[in-house]
Motif scaffolding. Structure first.
Motif, PDB file in Angstrom:
ATOM      1  N   GLY A 125       0.783  -1.225   0.000  1.00  0.00           N
ATOM      2  CA  GLY A 125       0.000   0.000   0.000  1.00  0.00           C
ATOM      3  C   GLY A 125       0.811   1.269   0.000  1.00  0.00           C
ATOM      4  O   GLY A 125       0.252   2.369  -0.009  1.00  0.00           O
ATOM      5  N   GLY A 126       2.126   1.141   0.013  1.00  0.00           N
ATOM      6  CA  GLY A 126       2.980   2.316  -0.021  1.00  0.00           C
ATOM      7  C   GLY A 126       3.192   2.925   1.348  1.00  0.00           C
ATOM      8  O   GLY A 126       2.720   2.416   2.369  1.00  0.00           O
ATOM      9  N   PHE A 141      18.987  13.120  -3.407  1.00  0.00           N
ATOM     10  CA  PHE A 141      18.527  11.790  -3.016  1.00  0.00           C
ATOM     11  C   PHE A 141      17.406  11.355  -3.951  1.00  0.00           C
ATOM     12  O   PHE A 141      16.775  12.175  -4.630  1.00  0.00           O
ATOM     13  CB  PHE A 141      18.077  11.751  -1.541  1.00  0.00           C
ATOM     14  N   ASN A 142      17.152  10.036  -3.982  1.00  0.00           N
ATOM     15  CA  ASN A 142      16.159   9.431  -4.870  1.00  0.00           C
ATOM     16  C   ASN A 142      14.920   9.010  -4.095  1.00  0.00           C
ATOM     17  O   ASN A 142      15.009   8.551  -2.953  1.00  0.00           O
ATOM     18  CB  ASN A 142      16.739   8.206  -5.579  1.00  0.00           C
ATOM     19  N   LEU A 143      13.781   9.129  -4.754  1.00  0.00           N
ATOM     20  CA  LEU A 143      12.524   8.636  -4.200  1.00  0.00           C
ATOM     21  C   LEU A 143      12.282   7.202  -4.648  1.00  0.00           C
ATOM     22  O   LEU A 143      13.088   6.622  -5.380  1.00  0.00           O
ATOM     23  CB  LEU A 143      11.370   9.549  -4.635  1.00  0.00           C
ATOM     24  N   THR A 144      11.175   6.624  -4.224  1.00  0.00           N
ATOM     25  CA  THR A 144      10.792   5.281  -4.635  1.00  0.00           C
ATOM     26  C   THR A 144       9.312   5.266  -4.998  1.00  0.00           C
ATOM     27  O   THR A 144       8.582   6.229  -4.724  1.00  0.00           O
ATOM     28  CB  THR A 144      11.109   4.263  -3.524  1.00  0.00           C
ATOM     29  N   SER A 145       8.839   4.196  -5.591  1.00  0.00           N
ATOM     30  CA  SER A 145       7.434   4.099  -5.992  1.00  0.00           C
ATOM     31  C   SER A 145       6.518   3.971  -4.775  1.00  0.00           C
ATOM     32  O   SER A 145       6.935   3.525  -3.699  1.00  0.00           O
ATOM     33  CB  SER A 145       7.231   2.897  -6.915  1.00  0.00           C
ATOM     34  N   HIS A 146       5.262   4.371  -4.981  1.00  0.00           N
ATOM     35  CA  HIS A 146       4.230   4.269  -3.947  1.00  0.00           C
ATOM     36  C   HIS A 146       4.662   4.996  -2.669  1.00  0.00           C
ATOM     37  O   HIS A 146       4.539   4.469  -1.556  1.00  0.00           O
ATOM     38  CB  HIS A 146       3.896   2.804  -3.660  1.00  0.00           C
ATOM     39  N   LEU A 147       5.159   6.212  -2.868  1.00  0.00           N
ATOM     40  CA  LEU A 147       5.687   7.003  -1.760  1.00  0.00           C
ATOM     41  C   LEU A 147       5.060   8.388  -1.759  1.00  0.00           C
ATOM     42  O   LEU A 147       4.864   8.993  -2.814  1.00  0.00           O
ATOM     43  CB  LEU A 147       7.206   7.138  -1.882  1.00  0.00           C
TER      44      LEU A 147
END
Length: 504
Positions: A125-126, A141-147
């Motif tokens: 569900g993130g 910095f990098n993000l990620t999916s479902h965030l």
């Protein structure tokens, strides 16, 4: 409802669409308006080509209205399909990863560790990363999916002024090199690559790039790589940015590249007038983009649509298409409030712009290209615009910018056509329009309607035109003769006259 049913029944009857007689009027209404409007348009067009001259005027009106509705559905849908802001089932605070919000402590590792941890919740569900009030200094910095990255009121993410805290990365493939310098480029402060379902939002928190030092380095030619942006998404989908203030970006603020379904709304973006080549929002080789209810004030362009650079953009072949921009206030000190190009080699197509406030800018709306770019800018509709204190209201330039290297094809001629500007009022304008096309590839079907500009120029100096053709109606001051060509009136992309009635 009864009247609308009669309208549908009465409209369908002359076409002999007996197949619909067994369907309820309500169902027919649904089929007519929502199921396949564009296909119906094509059927009716073929039908009217061969049958019933007695209905020709009715058919013309119907066809024009259907095509207008078809286009509205295609474009307006970008803002109607809003990503939800439902709370994520998991949430952590950046404090849990040792971050210190004193504006001095570097928190890059804390952000990286937090997002690495939250990546494990992508299939559950993130998750949300909560940034509380404070001044949170960080490198890229990098993000990620479902965030969801949520900035509380009073939270400020600060970009480090030490270039060693910003990673060095390869250039975008659609550009072949850094946009400012050959070779690599600095990674943006906040990044997403091949992500899905990403939200950057908050209670009007702030992302501050602290760009002053970058502007000084850029002006003094002290940089070895192209400057970073604040936020960049590459090859991602379902991206939402809202309720955030962006300040002092080193270069661009928000840069979606090769993305789909991007929604940006209710943000404020600012950089001071002297900030060199700073740009607000840059949709780049992306589709299904909505930008609405934003206030942007920049050193260069406020919004600039792009799609790759010369041979690299041609090879990448990813246009920017299906874009809706509405209810925005734009200001640009040395550029354009709204710009198209000049890096447009992958094409820019199907853009609708509504309800703009443009003020205190060098140029209001500008289309830029150059021989060797290839690509196209076409099927653009800009309507309901108020322009104040602008040097040039409209501009289309066929010799803008420079080439990335000497490998470009000089025979790659760009196409600029089917541009509609309508329902526009301007005050304190120096020049109404500057349209300078390309001799080998003139700009065509430039359509102007219901425009009133109060200019400081004499009548003869209000417009400048060469290698351009189009049609105008109800435009003051009177455009140059190249834009009063009745032969091109039928090719204008906009189907509605200023009073809202379909043109026959």
């Amino acid at each position: 409802m009864k009247d609308s049913n009669k309208l549908v029944s009465g409209f369908l009857f002359p076409f002999g669409l007996t197949a619909l007689q067994g369907i309820s009027t309500c169902a027919a209404t649904f089929v007519f308006f929502f199921l396949d409007v564009c296909t119906l348009y094509m059927v009716l067009r073929l039908y009217t080509t061969y049958k019933f001259d007695m209905y020709s005027n009715i058919f013309k009106v119907a066809l024009l209205l259907l095509l207008a509705l078809c286009n509205a559905i295609r474009v307006n849908g970008q803002c109607d399909l809003k990503p939800t802001l439902d709370s994520r089932p998991h949430s952590v605070s950046i404090l849990e990863f040792g971050a210190v919000g004193d504006g001095k402590t570097l928190n890059t590792i804390a952000f990286q560790n937090a997002i690495f941890y939250l990546k494990s919740f992508a299939d559950k569900g993130g998750a949300q990363l909560y940034v509380p009030p404070g001044r949170w200094l960080t490198g890229s910095f990098n993000l990620t999916s479902h965030l969801t990255l949520f900035l509380e009121k009073g939270a400020v993410i600060l970009g480090s002024q030490d270039p060693s805290h910003w990673d060095i990365v390869e250039p975008l493939p659609s550009y072949g090199r850094g946009t400012e310098l050959p070779g690599k480029r600095y990674r943006s402060l906040i990044n997403g690559y091949m992500l899905s379902d990403v939200v950057i939002t908050g209670d009007n928190g702030t992302i501050d790039g602290q760009g002053l030092i970058w502007w000084e380095w850029f002006t003094s030619h002290s940089l070895n790589y192209t400057r970073p942006n604040l936020v960049e998404f590459v090859s991602s989908e379902y991206v939402l940015v809202s309720n955030i203030t962006f300040l002092n970006a080193p270069a661009y603020n928000i840069h979606p590249v090769d993305c789909s379904n991007v929604h940006i709304h209710d943000i404020a973006v600012y950089a001071p007038p002297g900030s060199p080549c700073t740009v607000g929002i840059v949709p780049d080789s992306s589709d299904n983009v909505c930008i609405e209810d934003c206030s942007i004030s920049m050193g260069h362009d406020a919004i600039a649509l792009k799609s790759g650079w010369d041979e690299y953009g041609i090879a990448y072949a990813r246009p920017t298409t299906n874009v809706l921009i509405r209810r925005v206030q734009l200001q640009s000190s040395s550029g354009s409030s709204l710009a198209f190009g000049s890096e447009m080699s992958g094409g820019i197509l199907g853009v609708q712009v509504q309800q703009l406030q443009l003020h205190d800018s060098l140029t209001g709306i500008e289309f830029r290209t150059k021989k060797g770019r290839g690509g196209y800018i076409k099927e653009i509709i800009v309507s309901d615009v108020n322009i104040q204190n602008v040097e040039t209201a409209f501009s289309a330039i066929g010799n803008s910018g420079f080439h990335p290297d000497d490998k470009f094809d000089p025979d790659a001629l760009p196409v600029l056509e089917k541009i509609t500007l309508q329902n526009i009022v301007g005050t304190n304008i120096n020049m109404a329009g500057n349209f300078i096309g390309i001799q080998e590839s003139p700009f065509t079907s430039i359509c102007l309607s219901n425009i009133s500009l109060s200019t400081d120029s004499t009548l003869s100096d209000s417009w400048r035109c060469s290698y351009v053709s189009g049609f105008s109606e109800s435009v003051l001051p009177k455009p140059c003769p190249e834009l009063e060509n009745l032969d091109t009136s039928s090719s204008c992309f906009s189907l509605l006259k200023p009073n809202g009635r379909a043109e026959i």
